[in-house]
Design a protein around this motif. Structure first.
Motif, PDB file in Angstrom:
ATOM      1  N   GLY A 271       0.856  -1.189   0.000  1.00  0.00           N
ATOM      2  CA  GLY A 271       0.000   0.000   0.000  1.00  0.00           C
ATOM      3  C   GLY A 271       0.888   1.234   0.000  1.00  0.00           C
ATOM      4  N   TYR A 272       0.808   1.995  -1.090  1.00  0.00           N
ATOM      5  CA  TYR A 272       1.677   3.175  -1.222  1.00  0.00           C
ATOM      6  C   TYR A 272       0.810   4.412  -1.411  1.00  0.00           C
ATOM      7  CZ  TYR A 272       6.131   5.421  -2.483  1.00  0.00           C
ATOM      8  OH  TYR A 272       7.260   6.209  -2.507  1.00  0.00           O
TER       9      TYR A 272
ATOM     10  N   LYS B 123      -1.415   7.377   1.272  1.00  0.00           N
ATOM     11  CA  LYS B 123      -1.022   8.400   2.256  1.00  0.00           C
ATOM     12  C   LYS B 123      -0.141   7.798   3.357  1.00  0.00           C
ATOM     13  CE  LYS B 123      -5.476   9.609   2.673  1.00  0.00           C
ATOM     14  NZ  LYS B 123      -6.063   9.036   1.467  1.00  0.00           N
TER      15      LYS B 123
ATOM     16  N   GLY C 264       1.422   4.753   3.351  1.00  0.00           N
ATOM     17  CA  GLY C 264       2.623   4.129   2.791  1.00  0.00           C
ATOM     18  C   GLY C 264       3.737   5.170   2.625  1.00  0.00           C
TER      19      GLY C 264
ATOM     20  N   ILE D 192       4.879  -2.474  -2.655  1.00  0.00           N
ATOM     21  CA  ILE D 192       3.842  -3.153  -3.444  1.00  0.00           C
ATOM     22  C   ILE D 192       2.576  -2.302  -3.403  1.00  0.00           C
ATOM     23  CG2 ILE D 192       2.467  -5.265  -3.671  1.00  0.00           C
ATOM     24  CD1 ILE D 192       4.721  -6.637  -1.954  1.00  0.00           C
ATOM     25  N   ASP D 193       2.089  -1.912  -4.567  1.00  0.00           N
ATOM     26  CA  ASP D 193       0.835  -1.144  -4.626  1.00  0.00           C
ATOM     27  C   ASP D 193       0.113  -1.529  -5.911  1.00  0.00           C
ATOM     28  OD1 ASP D 193      -0.473   1.584  -3.305  1.00  0.00           O
ATOM     29  OD2 ASP D 193      -0.894   1.342  -5.442  1.00  0.00           O
ATOM     30  N   ARG D 194      -1.186  -1.791  -5.790  1.00  0.00           N
ATOM     31  CA  ARG D 194      -1.871  -2.350  -6.970  1.00  0.00           C
ATOM     32  C   ARG D 194      -1.969  -1.369  -8.117  1.00  0.00           C
ATOM     33  NH1 ARG D 194      -7.445  -3.827  -3.950  1.00  0.00           N
ATOM     34  NH2 ARG D 194      -8.145  -1.751  -3.432  1.00  0.00           N
ATOM     35  N   LYS D 195      -1.910  -0.057  -7.827  1.00  0.00           N
ATOM     36  CA  LYS D 195      -1.871   0.918  -8.927  1.00  0.00           C
ATOM     37  C   LYS D 195      -0.489   0.920  -9.574  1.00  0.00           C
ATOM     38  CE  LYS D 195      -4.803   4.577  -7.162  1.00  0.00           C
ATOM     39  NZ  LYS D 195      -4.343   4.659  -5.817  1.00  0.00           N
TER      40      LYS D 195
ATOM     41  N   SER E 108      -5.793  -1.824   1.945  1.00  0.00           N
ATOM     42  CA  SER E 108      -7.245  -1.792   2.097  1.00  0.00           C
ATOM     43  C   SER E 108      -7.676  -3.163   2.621  1.00  0.00           C
ATOM     44  CB  SER E 108      -7.913  -1.505   0.754  1.00  0.00           C
ATOM     45  OG  SER E 108      -8.054  -2.707   0.047  1.00  0.00           O
TER      46      SER E 108
ATOM     47  N   ASN F   5      -8.515  -7.592   0.544  1.00  0.00           N
ATOM     48  CA  ASN F   5      -7.941  -8.943   0.536  1.00  0.00           C
ATOM     49  C   ASN F   5      -6.838  -9.103   1.590  1.00  0.00           C
ATOM     50  OD1 ASN F   5      -6.399  -7.190  -0.815  1.00  0.00           O
ATOM     51  ND2 ASN F   5      -6.082  -8.440  -2.640  1.00  0.00           N
TER      52      ASN F   5
ATOM     53  N   THR G 243      -3.743  -1.535   8.216  1.00  0.00           N
ATOM     54  CA  THR G 243      -5.036  -1.482   7.527  1.00  0.00           C
ATOM     55  C   THR G 243      -6.162  -1.785   8.515  1.00  0.00           C
ATOM     56  OG1 THR G 243      -4.033  -2.144   5.469  1.00  0.00           O
ATOM     57  CG2 THR G 243      -6.380  -2.594   5.682  1.00  0.00           C
ATOM     58  N   THR G 244      -7.238  -1.016   8.424  1.00  0.00           N
ATOM     59  CA  THR G 244      -8.372  -1.218   9.338  1.00  0.00           C
ATOM     60  C   THR G 244      -9.566  -1.811   8.576  1.00  0.00           C
ATOM     61  OG1 THR G 244      -9.084   1.047   8.894  1.00  0.00           O
ATOM     62  CG2 THR G 244      -7.706   0.717  10.830  1.00  0.00           C
TER      63      THR G 244
ATOM     64  N   PRO H  98      -5.750  -0.660  15.090  1.00  0.00           N
ATOM     65  CA  PRO H  98      -6.500   0.379  14.387  1.00  0.00           C
ATOM     66  C   PRO H  98      -5.859   1.748  14.584  1.00  0.00           C
ATOM     67  CG  PRO H  98      -7.657  -0.290  16.380  1.00  0.00           C
ATOM     68  CD  PRO H  98      -6.462  -1.178  16.257  1.00  0.00           C
TER      69      PRO H  98
ATOM     70  N   PHE I  68      -1.884   3.120  15.352  1.00  0.00           N
ATOM     71  CA  PHE I  68      -0.478   2.826  15.662  1.00  0.00           C
ATOM     72  C   PHE I  68       0.238   4.003  16.335  1.00  0.00           C
ATOM     73  CE2 PHE I  68      -0.429  -1.114  13.139  1.00  0.00           C
ATOM     74  CZ  PHE I  68       0.361  -1.884  13.989  1.00  0.00           C
TER      75      PHE I  68
ATOM     76  N   PHE J 139       1.458   7.647  13.441  1.00  0.00           N
ATOM     77  CA  PHE J 139       1.074   6.273  13.056  1.00  0.00           C
ATOM     78  C   PHE J 139       2.280   5.547  12.447  1.00  0.00           C
ATOM     79  CE2 PHE J 139      -3.080   8.600  12.108  1.00  0.00           C
ATOM     80  CZ  PHE J 139      -3.651   8.282  13.324  1.00  0.00           C
TER      81      PHE J 139
HETATM   82  N1  NAP Z   1      -3.657   1.727  12.080  1.00  0.00           N
HETATM   83  C1  NAP Z   1      -3.402   3.019  11.956  1.00  0.00           C
HETATM   84  O1  NAP Z   1      -2.766   3.653  12.800  1.00  0.00           O
HETATM   85  C2  NAP Z   1      -3.890   3.717  10.711  1.00  0.00           C
HETATM   86  C3  NAP Z   1      -3.629   5.073  10.488  1.00  0.00           C
HETATM   87  C4  NAP Z   1      -4.064   5.641   9.288  1.00  0.00           C
HETATM   88  C5  NAP Z   1      -4.707   4.853   8.334  1.00  0.00           C
HETATM   89  N2  NAP Z   1      -4.952   3.543   8.615  1.00  0.00           N
HETATM   90  C6  NAP Z   1      -5.570   2.624   7.639  1.00  0.00           C
HETATM   91  O2  NAP Z   1      -4.573   2.280   6.680  1.00  0.00           O
HETATM   92  C7  NAP Z   1      -5.198   1.965   5.435  1.00  0.00           C
HETATM   93  C8  NAP Z   1      -4.575   2.817   4.327  1.00  0.00           C
HETATM   94  O3  NAP Z   1      -4.803   4.179   4.616  1.00  0.00           O
HETATM   95  P1  NAP Z   1      -4.281   5.322   3.629  1.00  0.00           P
HETATM   96  O4  NAP Z   1      -4.783   6.595   4.206  1.00  0.00           O
HETATM   97  O5  NAP Z   1      -2.828   5.159   3.371  1.00  0.00           O
HETATM   98  O6  NAP Z   1      -5.112   4.925   2.320  1.00  0.00           O
HETATM   99  P2  NAP Z   1      -4.797   5.307   0.791  1.00  0.00           P
HETATM  100  O7  NAP Z   1      -4.151   6.643   0.716  1.00  0.00           O
HETATM  101  O8  NAP Z   1      -6.064   5.065   0.027  1.00  0.00           O
HETATM  102  O9  NAP Z   1      -3.679   4.243   0.344  1.00  0.00           O
HETATM  103  C9  NAP Z   1      -3.900   2.866   0.220  1.00  0.00           C
HETATM  104  C10 NAP Z   1      -3.084   2.391  -0.983  1.00  0.00           C
HETATM  105  O10 NAP Z   1      -2.984   0.965  -0.943  1.00  0.00           O
HETATM  106  C11 NAP Z   1      -3.362   0.447  -2.263  1.00  0.00           C
HETATM  107  N3  NAP Z   1      -3.908  -0.903  -2.080  1.00  0.00           N
HETATM  108  C12 NAP Z   1      -5.118  -1.254  -1.607  1.00  0.00           C
HETATM  109  N4  NAP Z   1      -5.223  -2.589  -1.550  1.00  0.00           N
HETATM  110  C13 NAP Z   1      -4.065  -3.109  -2.004  1.00  0.00           C
HETATM  111  C14 NAP Z   1      -3.555  -4.407  -2.178  1.00  0.00           C
HETATM  112  N5  NAP Z   1      -4.289  -5.471  -1.871  1.00  0.00           N
HETATM  113  N6  NAP Z   1      -2.295  -4.570  -2.653  1.00  0.00           N
HETATM  114  C15 NAP Z   1      -1.540  -3.495  -2.955  1.00  0.00           C
HETATM  115  N7  NAP Z   1      -1.976  -2.219  -2.824  1.00  0.00           N
HETATM  116  C16 NAP Z   1      -3.214  -2.020  -2.331  1.00  0.00           C
HETATM  117  C17 NAP Z   1      -4.408   1.441  -2.737  1.00  0.00           C
HETATM  118  O11 NAP Z   1      -4.643   1.312  -4.119  1.00  0.00           O
HETATM  119  P3  NAP Z   1      -6.158   1.645  -4.658  1.00  0.00           P
HETATM  120  O12 NAP Z   1      -6.301   3.121  -4.536  1.00  0.00           O
HETATM  121  O13 NAP Z   1      -6.108   1.128  -6.059  1.00  0.00           O
HETATM  122  O14 NAP Z   1      -7.126   0.924  -3.792  1.00  0.00           O
HETATM  123  C18 NAP Z   1      -3.743   2.746  -2.326  1.00  0.00           C
HETATM  124  O15 NAP Z   1      -2.746   3.152  -3.243  1.00  0.00           O
HETATM  125  C19 NAP Z   1      -6.694   2.193   5.669  1.00  0.00           C
HETATM  126  O16 NAP Z   1      -7.300   0.964   6.023  1.00  0.00           O
HETATM  127  C20 NAP Z   1      -6.734   3.152   6.866  1.00  0.00           C
HETATM  128  O17 NAP Z   1      -7.931   3.068   7.604  1.00  0.00           O
HETATM  129  C21 NAP Z   1      -4.549   2.971   9.766  1.00  0.00           C
END
Ligand code: NAP
Length: 250
Positions: free
Chosen positions: A7-8, A10, A12, A30-33, A58, A61, A80-81, A105, A107, A220
């Motif tokens: 996941g790359y 915000k 990542g 690794i990022d699916r985009k 996300s 999967n 991921t949450t 949920p 970090f 986080f």
């Molecule tokens: N635990 C914590 O402290 C904390 C803090 C902040 C955020 N989070 C969680 O972390 C997750 C990501 O947040 P974010 O703000 O970084 O989201 P984001 O900006 O949408 O980034 C997620 C990235 O991961 C890619 N992705 C999704 N599924 C994938 C897979 N199976 N394999 C490879 N790449 C994949 C997405 O591509 P697509 O756009 O194509 O889907 C997107 O580029 C969310 O679940 C959020 O709730 C947790």
């Protein structure tokens, strides 16, 4: 220590900056985009150089990711949450493969310290019925859930230690008084607050408040990297709260 990021987006990017500033190496992304990533899909080859894999992607999967990473015998940190209905399955996968995983949920190290302080504070307040607990949280106007999961977690910590309290109340309280066994949990949505949580105990003569204020997402990333270091040489399935508790106990 070498890290693979899954996941790359915000988070990542946030983990990458924090990792590079703290002498971690990023062995793959690794990022699916695929934009600016080294791989589009998770595979054994994509993670072979990594010591620990950090996932902020996300929930779609995530169980497949946990299954694959555990079978590669690599330690995993899941930020991921939104997949916690499957937590038992994840625990079983990690156990069956004798591998290591930490999830949370939230970090933020500070928030997990705050959980621990809340636990101690509620244990004390249990002995002093003249203090009435309450919680409120403030977030930016783009947040869609209310109250957030962190406020609920704080509420559950209070419920588990203050025996006279049995129920959290999240709704507006119209036309009735709050019951003595209820704790009111309030939410404010405005502007740009990244996340403020207040835990209060109100008495007739004075008030005690504990406050956690998040400034940005860096907290986080800092926590996820602390988790990566901690799990690197360990097996088992842990929440980040358990990791922080074990550090506090020494
Ligand atoms: N635990 C914590 O402290 C904390 C803090 C902040 C955020 N989070 C969680 O972390 C997750 C990501 O947040 P974010 O703000 O970084 O989201 P984001 O900006 O949408 O980034 C997620 C990235 O991961 C890619 N992705 C999704 N599924 C994938 C897979 N199976 N394999 C490879 N790449 C994949 C997405 O591509 P697509 O756009 O194509 O889907 C997107 O580029 C969310 O679940 C959020 O709730 C947790």
């Amino acid at each position: 220590m070498k890290i693979t990021l899954i996941g790359y987006g915000k988070m990542g990017h946030e983990v990458e900056s924090m990792a590079l500033a703290n002498k971690f190496e990023i062995s793959s992304i690794i990022d699916r985009k695929g934009k600016n990533a080294t791989h589009k899909e998770l595979s054994k080859e994509a993670v072979e150089d990594a010591d620990v894999i950090i996932d902020f992607s996300s929930p779609d999967n995530i169980i497949e990711t946990i299954t694959k990473v555990a079978s590669y015998k690599k330690a995993l940190v899941v930020g991921t949450t939104g997949w916690y209905d499957n937590i038992k399955i994840a625990r079983e996968i990690i156990k069956a493969n004798n591998s290591g995983m930490i999830y949370s949920p939230n970090f933020s190290i500070g928030m997990n310290i705050f959980f621990s302080i809340a636990r101690s504070a509620s244990f004390i307040i249990d002995k002093f019925p003249m203090y009435d607990p309450y919680i409120y949280e403030i977030h930016h106007n783009q947040k869609t859930d209310s109250p957030g999961g962190t406020a609920k977690n704080l509420g559950n910590i209070l419920l588990s230690n203050i025996k006279r309290k049995k129920k959290l109340v999240f709704d507006r309280i119209d036309g009735r008084k709050i019951e003595p066994d209820e704790i009111h949990v309030g939410s404010i949505r405005a502007g740009f607050f990244p996340g403020t949580h207040v835990l209060g105990f109100d008495g007739i003569s004075d008030n005690i408040e504990l406050r956690h204020i998040a400034r940005n997402r860096a907290g986080f990333a800092e926590g996820a990297l602390l988790a990566a270091k901690w799990i690197n040489d360990k097996k088992g399935f842990y929440s980040f709260e358990e990791v922080i508790s074990s550090i506090i106990k020494g």
